[in-house]
Scaffold this active site. Structure first.
Site, PDB file in Angstrom:
ATOM      1  N   LYS A  93       0.203   2.619   8.454  1.00  0.00           N
ATOM      2  CA  LYS A  93       1.503   3.120   7.993  1.00  0.00           C
ATOM      3  C   LYS A  93       1.263   4.420   7.245  1.00  0.00           C
ATOM      4  O   LYS A  93       0.119   4.705   6.869  1.00  0.00           O
ATOM      5  CB  LYS A  93       2.213   2.087   7.118  1.00  0.00           C
ATOM      6  CG  LYS A  93       1.579   1.825   5.768  1.00  0.00           C
ATOM      7  CD  LYS A  93       2.502   0.901   4.967  1.00  0.00           C
ATOM      8  CE  LYS A  93       2.077   0.806   3.527  1.00  0.00           C
ATOM      9  NZ  LYS A  93       2.896  -0.120   2.763  1.00  0.00           N
TER      10      LYS A  93
ATOM     11  N   CYS B 160      -2.694  -7.198   5.812  1.00  0.00           N
ATOM     12  CA  CYS B 160      -1.967  -8.353   5.255  1.00  0.00           C
ATOM     13  C   CYS B 160      -1.081  -9.071   6.269  1.00  0.00           C
ATOM     14  O   CYS B 160      -1.350 -10.216   6.625  1.00  0.00           O
ATOM     15  CB  CYS B 160      -1.138  -7.905   4.061  1.00  0.00           C
ATOM     16  SG  CYS B 160      -2.162  -7.163   2.783  1.00  0.00           S
TER      17      CYS B 160
ATOM     18  N   LYS C 142      -2.816 -10.854   9.480  1.00  0.00           N
ATOM     19  CA  LYS C 142      -3.731 -11.980   9.194  1.00  0.00           C
ATOM     20  C   LYS C 142      -3.004 -13.065   8.406  1.00  0.00           C
ATOM     21  O   LYS C 142      -3.326 -14.244   8.533  1.00  0.00           O
ATOM     22  CB  LYS C 142      -5.015 -11.505   8.513  1.00  0.00           C
ATOM     23  CG  LYS C 142      -4.880 -10.932   7.115  1.00  0.00           C
ATOM     24  CD  LYS C 142      -5.401 -11.821   6.027  1.00  0.00           C
ATOM     25  CE  LYS C 142      -5.287 -11.111   4.687  1.00  0.00           C
ATOM     26  NZ  LYS C 142      -5.077 -11.971   3.549  1.00  0.00           N
TER      27      LYS C 142
ATOM     28  N   GLU D  53       0.859  -1.176   0.000  1.00  0.00           N
ATOM     29  CA  GLU D  53       0.000   0.000   0.000  1.00  0.00           C
ATOM     30  C   GLU D  53       0.902   1.236   0.000  1.00  0.00           C
ATOM     31  O   GLU D  53       1.958   1.242   0.610  1.00  0.00           O
ATOM     32  CB  GLU D  53      -0.938  -0.013   1.218  1.00  0.00           C
ATOM     33  CG  GLU D  53      -1.910  -1.167   1.117  1.00  0.00           C
ATOM     34  CD  GLU D  53      -3.011  -1.139   2.167  1.00  0.00           C
ATOM     35  OE1 GLU D  53      -3.192  -0.111   2.830  1.00  0.00           O
ATOM     36  OE2 GLU D  53      -3.696  -2.165   2.292  1.00  0.00           O
TER      37      GLU D  53
ATOM     38  N   GLY E  90       9.698  -0.314  16.484  1.00  0.00           N
ATOM     39  CA  GLY E  90       8.635   0.608  16.870  1.00  0.00           C
ATOM     40  C   GLY E  90       7.409  -0.149  17.315  1.00  0.00           C
ATOM     41  O   GLY E  90       7.521  -1.246  17.871  1.00  0.00           O
TER      42      GLY E  90
ATOM     43  N   GLY F  70       1.070  -3.696  11.211  1.00  0.00           N
ATOM     44  CA  GLY F  70      -0.381  -3.819  11.204  1.00  0.00           C
ATOM     45  C   GLY F  70      -0.822  -3.946   9.767  1.00  0.00           C
ATOM     46  O   GLY F  70      -0.056  -4.398   8.909  1.00  0.00           O
TER      47      GLY F  70
ATOM     48  N   LYS G 160       3.995 -16.396  -1.606  1.00  0.00           N
ATOM     49  CA  LYS G 160       3.341 -15.198  -1.086  1.00  0.00           C
ATOM     50  C   LYS G 160       3.323 -15.172   0.445  1.00  0.00           C
ATOM     51  O   LYS G 160       3.758 -14.201   1.068  1.00  0.00           O
ATOM     52  CB  LYS G 160       1.913 -15.144  -1.642  1.00  0.00           C
ATOM     53  CG  LYS G 160       1.031 -14.126  -1.002  1.00  0.00           C
ATOM     54  CD  LYS G 160       1.474 -12.715  -1.313  1.00  0.00           C
ATOM     55  CE  LYS G 160       0.807 -11.732  -0.382  1.00  0.00           C
ATOM     56  NZ  LYS G 160       0.786 -10.389  -0.902  1.00  0.00           N
TER      57      LYS G 160
END
Ligand code: UGA
Length: 440
Positions: free
Chosen positions: A330, A268, A271, A155, A261, A265, A212
């Site tokens: 992010k 992707c 989970k 993303e 940090g 999250g 993947k």
């Protein structure tokens, strides 16, 4: 070529628009009619640099359109599956309902055009073994072949990663079958990308599925590794950024994904590692991925640590004014799925703190996810009167904050840097009490 993309969430929408940009005739399909309407109007349903541009270009050239009706995709030569595979409500595994429903609907449509060569290309992240099961159903239809072609886009860089990937993986039923036309058809789809010399790796369906999830598990492990070192640094009085910089210079280790940090999250990494654990357990090899439970636990502990630090700095949190900088998981994204920043904000709220969250893009999504969350659009307004500031998503505007100026806004100069991006010396020199994860 005539292409359909079934499931136009993040991955599918970007893939559809990118394929149109490569010169194909593309129909994107989704059961979410509202999303289809927005896309047809050239409106991006999420914040992704460069996406709206290629979306509008495709719509204008009439090489891209969106529908909810499977009959509109019946004449495509290639169908990409871009459906989501979220975590199941009742466990760690992946929920394959959407993928299964799409394949069933597709089978119905394809049965009507029996014989025409058709390629179905899975892009969703699925547990190993899924593609083989879907192939057994799809390939009963004359002329239909299934491939698995995982997607590695990030993303914030989704368009670039789709049009200029660092590798393309082709999973096929039998990599040694010279008669199988699948890879040749997908080569035509990706011709402009392949012509640039992009590596193309052909392998079995199971290997492609594993590539993947292994890639995401490795990235998550790398982040949790440096976060585990951060925990040690906190006790030993060392600075994790020194450790990360020095080990990263060994190119066998590499400096990327070593930023300590509040951890990972998003929709992707969290989970995917959980689904990977569940699928290994189902296969009877749970021990192989047992370490991923620790990767997940380290990641969760970093969130706990920020709450602890806030308590150390403020004592009782009830009624205290805390400003959280960042809501997305992010920077350069409005995605708040499993966002460390939002989880920490809601825990502070649960402890009675008066929390205000600001973010350049993600506040609408944050409010939808956490009803009652107090959000403030303007950064300066959000900072005004704070007794504690938490930097939890490293947007450029937060990294560039001027400690002198921010000090004039807050009630008490206290800050927790949850992303290791501020210079503690500068902030202390400006009179701030600074706590940073993994740093003395
Ligand atoms: C991730 C992968 O990087 C993509 O390759 C993959 O295609 C995608 O998942 C997917 O499966 O669809 P993404 O979720 O966009 O991409 O985000 P990343 O850039 O990987 O970041 C994940 C999380 O790790 C973020 O919360 C980020 O803040 C955190 N992170 C990243 C760190 O805490 N430290 C780092 O050093 C790097």
């Amino acid at each position: 070529m005539k292409i359909s993309v079934i499931g136009v969430g993040y991955l599918g929408a970007v893939h559809a628009a990118s394929m149109a940009d490569l010169g194909h005739d593309v129909v994107g399909l989704d059961v979410d009619e509202q999303r289809i309407e927005r896309l047809n109007q050239g409106e991006a349903p999420f914040h992704e640099p460069g996406f709206e541009e290629i979306l509008r270009r495709g719509l204008q050239a009439q090489t891209l359109r969106f529908t909810s009706d499977y009959r509109d995709v019946a004449d495509a030569d290639v169908h990409f599956l871009g459906l989501g595979t979220p975590q199941r409500a009742d466990g760690l595994g992946a929920d394959l309902t959407y993928v299964r429903a799409a394949v069933d609907a597709l089978i119905e449509v394809l049965s009507a055009r029996a014989g025409a060569p058709t390629l179905v290309v899975g892009k969703s992240t699925v547990p190993v073994g899924t593609a083989r099961l879907l192939a057994a159903d799809l390939e009963q239809l004359d002329g239909v072949h299934l491939m698995w072609n995982p997607e590695f886009l990030r993303e914030g860089f989704a368009v670039q990663d789709t049009l200029e990937p660092d590798r393309i993986v082709y999973g096929v039923s039998d990599p040694h079958d010279e008669q199988d036309p699948s890879a040749g058809i997908l080569d035509e789809v990706y011709a402009p990308i392949l012509e640039r010399g992009t590596p193309r790796l052909v392998m079995g369906l199971e290997a492609a599925e594993l590539v993947k999830v292994s890639a995401n598990a490795f990235l998550a492990t790398k982040i949790s590794f440096i976060n585990a070192i951060a925990e040690l640094c906190e006790t030993a009085g060392a600075d994790v950024t020194d450790v990360a910089r020095a080990i990263g210079m060994d190119d066998r280790i590499g400096k990327k994904f070593l930023r300590a940090g509040v951890g990972f999250g998003g929709g992707c990494l969290p989970k995917d590692i959980r689904a990977f654990i569940a699928s290994a357990e189902e296969m009877g090899t749970g021990h192989s991925l047992a370490f991923l439970r620790e990767v997940d636990a380290i990641n969760q502990r970093r969130r706990d640590r920020v709450v602890e630090l806030a308590q150390d700095m403020l004592g009782d949190l009830a009624g205290r004014r805390i400003t959280v900088l960042g809501a997305s998981f992010k920077p350069d994204s409005d995605d708040v799925r499993d966002s460390p920043a939002l989880e920490i904000a809601s825990r502070l709220m649960a402890a009675g703190a008066d929390v205000r969250v600001t973010d350049p893009q993600a506040l609408a999504n944050a409010q939808r996810r956490i009803p009652g969350l107090v959000t403030v659009d303007d950064l300066e307004d959000a900072l005004t009167g704070a007794e504690l500031v938490l930097l939890l998503t490293e947007w450029r505007e937060y990294r560039d904050l001027d400690p002198e100026h921010v000090r004039s806004l807050v009630a008490q100069p206290r800050i927790i840097d949850g992303r290791g991006v501020l210079d503690p010396a500068d902030w202390r020199a400006a009179g701030w009490e600074v706590a940073a994860l993994g740093r003395p």
